[in-house]
Design a protein around this motif. Sequence first.
Motif, short mmCIF file in Angstrom:
data_model
loop_
_atom_site.label_atom_id
_atom_site.label_comp_id
_atom_site.label_asym_id
_atom_site.label_seq_id
_atom_site.Cartn_x
_atom_site.Cartn_y
_atom_site.Cartn_z
N GLY A 216 24.78 -30.14 31.31
CA GLY A 216 25.23 -29.84 32.27
C GLY A 216 24.53 -28.89 33.29
N PRO A 217 24.92 -28.91 34.57
CA PRO A 217 24.13 -28.01 35.66
C PRO A 217 24.42 -26.60 35.34
CG PRO A 217 25.86 -29.09 36.61
CD PRO A 217 25.98 -29.51 35.21
N TYR A 218 23.60 -25.75 36.13
CA TYR A 218 23.68 -24.29 35.96
C TYR A 218 25.38 -24.23 36.81
CZ TYR A 218 22.65 -19.20 36.90
OH TYR A 218 22.50 -18.22 36.69
N ASN A 534 36.00 -37.58 29.06
CA ASN A 534 36.62 -36.81 30.41
C ASN A 534 35.58 -36.13 30.82
OD1 ASN A 534 39.30 -37.95 30.16
ND2 ASN A 534 39.60 -36.74 28.25
N ARG A 535 34.25 -36.56 31.06
CA ARG A 535 33.25 -35.50 31.41
C ARG A 535 33.57 -35.31 32.90
NH1 ARG A 535 28.18 -33.80 29.91
NH2 ARG A 535 26.85 -33.45 31.73
N GLU A 540 22.17 -33.35 33.64
CA GLU A 540 20.93 -32.87 34.26
C GLU A 540 20.06 -32.83 33.20
OE1 GLU A 540 20.12 -28.68 36.00
OE2 GLU A 540 21.29 -29.87 37.47
N ILE A 541 19.15 -33.73 33.12
CA ILE A 541 18.00 -33.54 32.39
C ILE A 541 16.78 -32.82 32.97
CG2 ILE A 541 16.30 -34.96 30.82
CD1 ILE A 541 18.31 -37.27 30.93
N ARG A 542 16.67 -31.73 32.73
CA ARG A 542 15.61 -30.71 33.77
C ARG A 542 14.17 -31.20 33.46
NH1 ARG A 542 16.22 -26.69 36.54
NH2 ARG A 542 14.21 -25.94 35.93
N ARG A 543 13.72 -31.57 31.95
CA ARG A 543 12.52 -31.88 31.78
C ARG A 543 12.23 -33.13 31.11
NH1 ARG A 543 13.96 -26.72 30.73
NH2 ARG A 543 13.10 -25.14 31.92
N GLY A 544 11.16 -33.76 31.62
CA GLY A 544 10.98 -35.46 31.11
C GLY A 544 9.95 -34.96 29.81
N LYS A 604 28.20 -37.98 36.71
CA LYS A 604 29.01 -37.79 35.45
C LYS A 604 29.37 -39.11 34.67
CE LYS A 604 33.67 -37.63 37.43
NZ LYS A 604 34.85 -36.57 37.72
N GLU A 605 29.61 -40.12 35.35
CA GLU A 605 29.62 -41.33 34.62
C GLU A 605 28.43 -41.77 34.12
OE1 GLU A 605 32.37 -40.58 38.45
OE2 GLU A 605 30.08 -40.68 38.09
#
Length: 629
Positions: A216-218, A534-535, A540-544, A604-605
Motif C-alpha cells: 500500500g502507499p505511504y 475488499n481492497r 504501489e510497487i516502489r522498486r522494479g 486498487k482493482e
Amino acid sequence: MYLRSLLLLFLVSSTSVFGQYAVKDIPETLTKGVSTVMRNQETILTLKDFNSTLVSFKEAITVFNKDGLNALRTKVGYDGSSSIKNMEAKVYDANGVEIKKFKKRDFIDVSATGSSMYSDDRMLYIEYTPTSFPFTMEFAYEMRSSSTAFLPRWEPVPFYSMSVEKSSFSISNEKAIPIITRKFNLDAFETSVAETPTQYEYTIQNVMPMEKEALGPYYTKFAPVVRIALEKFQLENEEAYIKNWKDFGMWQKNTLLKGRDKVSDATITKINNLVAGVQDPKEKARLIYQYMQDKTRYVFIAIGIGGWQPSPAQEVDELSYGDCKGLTNYTKALLKTQGIDSYYTIVYAGEGGQDIDEDFVALQGNHVILTVPFEDENVFLECTSQQAPFNYLGDFTDNRKVLMVTPDGGVIGKTHTYKTEDNLQTVTANVTISPTFEVSGKIYETSAGILYGNKNLLETAAKDDISMYYKRLWGHLNNLALGNIDFKNDKEKVLFTESLNFETDNYISKAGDKILLNPNIITRYKDLPATEENRKLPLEIRRGSTYRDQIEILLPEGYTIEAAFEPIEITSEFGTYKASVTSLEGSKIKYERELVLDSGTYPKEAFNKYVAFIQQVVKKDRSKIVLAK
C-alpha cells in the motif's frame, strides 16, 4: 474566556469527561475484529508565543487482546527545553471500574536513547502487565516547552486494527501567531473542521478500523493527518523566521552549520597528499569519501540545538566518530579543503521512501546525507556507512525528495532512482546429477542496484550467519551443504558477486525408471501475497527488479529428456516471466529463466491481478521435466 472554559473541561475528573469506559458502552460496529478502540483522545495546544507552548493531552484506549498492547501510550519524552506536569495513568476493567492508578512519581525517568548514546533526551514511562482482557488505560499529561520547532501533529487513527470513538485536536492561538497547516484526507473521514486566526478545531468520530494492506502507499495518502508549524519559531535558544525553503536553508546554514566546517592544518595536509596528482574532482571526492569511511564510525548523538546541529568537523576528526549530521558535515569539510562544493542534505530515510513535503515549510526529515554537485550529475554520499560504495544510496534513501542546504538557501531536490534494469540479479550455475541422484554444482551470482544493498553485508558477516542465510534462501534444497564460499565486492561498479559450491540430496523424484526434475534449482519466487477482496488502497510497487538465471545441468549417463514443458512466457502490466529448457550436446541440458517486476502505482482493482501474476510465477517456478534412459 473560551480558553479558560476549555481547559477547565479538560482538567475535570475522568468520571465527568469520559464516564467509566465500560466496554458495553462501545458501539458494536466499532468492536468487530479489532484489537483496540480509541475511546477518546484530546489534544489541546496552546500557543502562548512563538517560543512558548502548552500541550494538554489525554487519551483512553480499550485493549481487547495482547495484539493491542503496542497501541498503549505509556511513555512521553522531554528534553532541556521542556517540562512535564500533571502526568498520570489509570487502568479500568471491562466494567469501567478503576483498578490501577499511576501518578507522576510512579513513572520511571530514563535516557531516551540508552546509556551508550550521546543525548540529552529523556523519557518518563510506566510498565503495566494486564491480568485480564479487555481493559482500558487512560493516559494524560501536560507539557510546557520553549522550543516550538516541532509541534504535535494530529493522527487520530494511529494504528491498524484500531477503531476510534472520538478524537479531537484544538489549537488556541490568541496572539494570532502565523501558522502553517497541512491537512490530509480529512473529508474522507467526515472530519469536523473549524478554523479562525485564533482558534483551530478538528474532530473525528466513529471511525471503523483500517486494515494493513500489502504494497500500500505511504499513510498520508489515505489516513487523516494534520501537521502544523510556525513561521517564526524557536529551536532551543535559536530563533527562526521562515516563509519558504530558501529561508529555511539560509537559517540552517547560518545558524546550525556556520563555522563548523573547519579542520586542522595537519588534516588538510593529509587530504592534499591523498589526492596528489589526481585531476578529476569526482575521483578526488571518491578518495576523500573512502578516507572518511576508513577513519570514522557511526555513533548516535542528539545534543546541540535540539539535536539538529552537527558536531564540529574538527571534533569528529579528533574523535573519529559521529552521527549522520556530524559525519556528513565532516565529509563536507574535507571536500572543502580541495575546493569541492557539497550540500548538507536533509532526508527521510527508510524503505518506504517518504518525501520531504515540499508544501510544508518546516523542520522535517530523520537523516542527513551529502550532495556533491558535478556537471553531469549530483553525487549522493551516505556518510554513516563504512561499507557503502561511492554514490550509492540503496533503498535507505533512494528516489525521494530531499532538502539541500546550498550557499543560496534551501533547494528541494531528488535522490537517484534505481530503474528496473538497474536492479539486476544474475545467476549462472553448472550442476551435476550423480548416478545416485545427488545434486551438486557451482553457483555464481551477481547483484546490482538495489539488490546490491541486499547482499553486500555478507562480506563481513560471520561464517555461521552466512551458512544460515543460504539455507533459508534455498530452503527447497534438502540437506544443503556449502563449500568454497567466496565474495567479491566491486564498489566501483557497484556489483556484488557470490561464488560457492553446493550439494543437496532428495531433490529429485523417481517414478520407476524415470526421473522428475525441476530444473529451476536456484531462484524461486516466494513473496506470494494473499488476495484481498475488499481492497481499499492503491497498489504501489516502489522498486522494479530483474532476475536472470542460466543453469547447465549434466544428467546421469544415459538419461535424456523424455518430456519437458514448452517455453513459458507470461506478460502482464506488472512485468514478464520467461522460462525454458533445452538439450545441449551429450547429456547436458540448459534451463533459462527471467523475471522482470516493474515499479508503478496501480488502482486498487489491480491488486488481485498482481496476485494472480505472482501466483503464476510461483507455479511455473515449480515446473518439472521427465528424464528417462
